[in-house]
Design a protein around this motif. Structure first.
Motif, PDB file in Angstrom:
ATOM      1  N   UNK A   3      29.575 -13.933  59.885  1.00  0.00           N
ATOM      2  CA  UNK A   3      28.427 -13.525  60.702  1.00  0.00           C
ATOM      3  C   UNK A   3      27.496 -14.727  60.808  1.00  0.00           C
ATOM      4  N   UNK A   4      26.976 -14.966  61.993  1.00  0.00           N
ATOM      5  CA  UNK A   4      25.961 -15.996  62.192  1.00  0.00           C
ATOM      6  C   UNK A   4      24.604 -15.323  62.370  1.00  0.00           C
ATOM      7  N   UNK A   5      23.603 -15.882  61.713  1.00  0.00           N
ATOM      8  CA  UNK A   5      22.224 -15.433  61.907  1.00  0.00           C
ATOM      9  C   UNK A   5      21.428 -16.648  62.374  1.00  0.00           C
ATOM     10  N   UNK A   6      20.875 -16.521  63.565  1.00  0.00           N
ATOM     11  CA  UNK A   6      19.987 -17.570  64.091  1.00  0.00           C
ATOM     12  C   UNK A   6      18.558 -17.046  63.951  1.00  0.00           C
ATOM     13  N   UNK A   7      17.651 -17.958  63.581  1.00  0.00           N
ATOM     14  CA  UNK A   7      16.279 -17.532  63.324  1.00  0.00           C
ATOM     15  C   UNK A   7      15.350 -18.720  63.483  1.00  0.00           C
ATOM     16  N   UNK A   8      14.072 -18.459  63.303  1.00  0.00           N
ATOM     17  CA  UNK A   8      13.065 -19.520  63.297  1.00  0.00           C
ATOM     18  C   UNK A   8      12.344 -19.452  61.964  1.00  0.00           C
ATOM     19  N   UNK A   9      12.070 -20.641  61.439  1.00  0.00           N
ATOM     20  CA  UNK A   9      11.310 -20.762  60.195  1.00  0.00           C
ATOM     21  C   UNK A   9      10.164 -21.714  60.469  1.00  0.00           C
ATOM     22  N   UNK A  10       8.952 -21.188  60.451  1.00  0.00           N
ATOM     23  CA  UNK A  10       7.767 -21.985  60.766  1.00  0.00           C
ATOM     24  C   UNK A  10       7.932 -22.668  62.124  1.00  0.00           C
ATOM     25  N   UNK A  11       8.503 -21.948  63.091  1.00  0.00           N
ATOM     26  CA  UNK A  11       8.692 -22.466  64.443  1.00  0.00           C
ATOM     27  C   UNK A  11       9.923 -23.321  64.634  1.00  0.00           C
ATOM     28  N   UNK A  12      10.578 -23.709  63.557  1.00  0.00           N
ATOM     29  CA  UNK A  12      11.773 -24.553  63.636  1.00  0.00           C
ATOM     30  C   UNK A  12      13.033 -23.682  63.658  1.00  0.00           C
ATOM     31  N   UNK A  13      14.040 -24.072  64.459  1.00  0.00           N
ATOM     32  CA  UNK A  13      15.264 -23.266  64.495  1.00  0.00           C
ATOM     33  C   UNK A  13      16.052 -23.379  63.191  1.00  0.00           C
ATOM     34  N   UNK A  14      16.683 -22.290  62.826  1.00  0.00           N
ATOM     35  CA  UNK A  14      17.536 -22.249  61.643  1.00  0.00           C
ATOM     36  C   UNK A  14      18.763 -21.408  61.943  1.00  0.00           C
ATOM     37  N   UNK A  15      19.793 -21.613  61.160  1.00  0.00           N
ATOM     38  CA  UNK A  15      21.026 -20.847  61.339  1.00  0.00           C
ATOM     39  C   UNK A  15      21.779 -20.805  60.027  1.00  0.00           C
ATOM     40  N   UNK A  16      22.267 -19.619  59.670  1.00  0.00           N
ATOM     41  CA  UNK A  16      23.132 -19.493  58.504  1.00  0.00           C
ATOM     42  C   UNK A  16      24.398 -18.767  58.920  1.00  0.00           C
ATOM     43  N   UNK A  17      25.441 -19.039  58.171  1.00  0.00           N
ATOM     44  CA  UNK A  17      26.715 -18.357  58.346  1.00  0.00           C
ATOM     45  C   UNK A  17      27.013 -17.660  57.027  1.00  0.00           C
TER      46      UNK A  17
END
Length: 143
Positions: free
Chosen positions: A96-110
């Motif tokens: 599963x991929x989760x795309x998100x923002x952290x303090x306005x910066x893009x992030x992604x985890x698998x």
């Protein structure tokens, strides 16, 4: 037509109607959704309470982890999380991929899952910047 005949006819009609298929429950996606929800609250899940494979659970019990695989700063909240659907690798593995923002910066985890021994269990959590749960616990990646 008698009531008995009407009920019998209704029952036969129901038996001959095609059954509607139900979507199977996407357990990896539900686990990922719970993880993202906890991070969005600013309360990361306790790694010891996650559904981990035995090897990770054992290593986690022995380790003193310094850092977080998901967020750069564990005090930050996960914002605008987009949880993808399960991508089946084979009949026993999924990701599963989760795309998100952290303090306005893009992030992604698998998040990698395996169900060889029954329920879906997490085998690794990888951040696109190179951090991973296995690396934090010093466990080599499976072949």
């Amino acid at each position: 037509m008698s009531l008995r005949a009407a009920l019998l006819l209704a029952g036969l009609t129901a038996l001959s109607a095609p059954a509607t298929a139900q979507e199977p429950r996407d357990e990896p996606r539900e686990i990922a959704r719970l993880i993202a929800w906890r991070y969005s609250l600013g309360q990361p899940p306790d790694p010891a309470r996650l559904p981990l494979v035995d090897r990770l659970r054992t290593a986690l019990a022995r380790a003193d982890i310094d850092g977080d695989v998901v967020m750069r700063n564990p005090e930050n909240r996960m914002e605008q999380a987009e949880i993808g659907g399960s991508q089946r690798i084979d009949h026993q593995r999924s990701r599963i991929l989760i795309r998100f923002r952290e303090q306005g910066q893009p992030g992604e985890i698998e998040i990698l899952f395996d169900r060889a021994s029954g329920p879906w269990l997490i085998t690794d959590i990888r951040n696109r910047d190179g951090r991973s749960l296995r690396r934090l616990l010093q466990i080599p990646a499976p072949p």
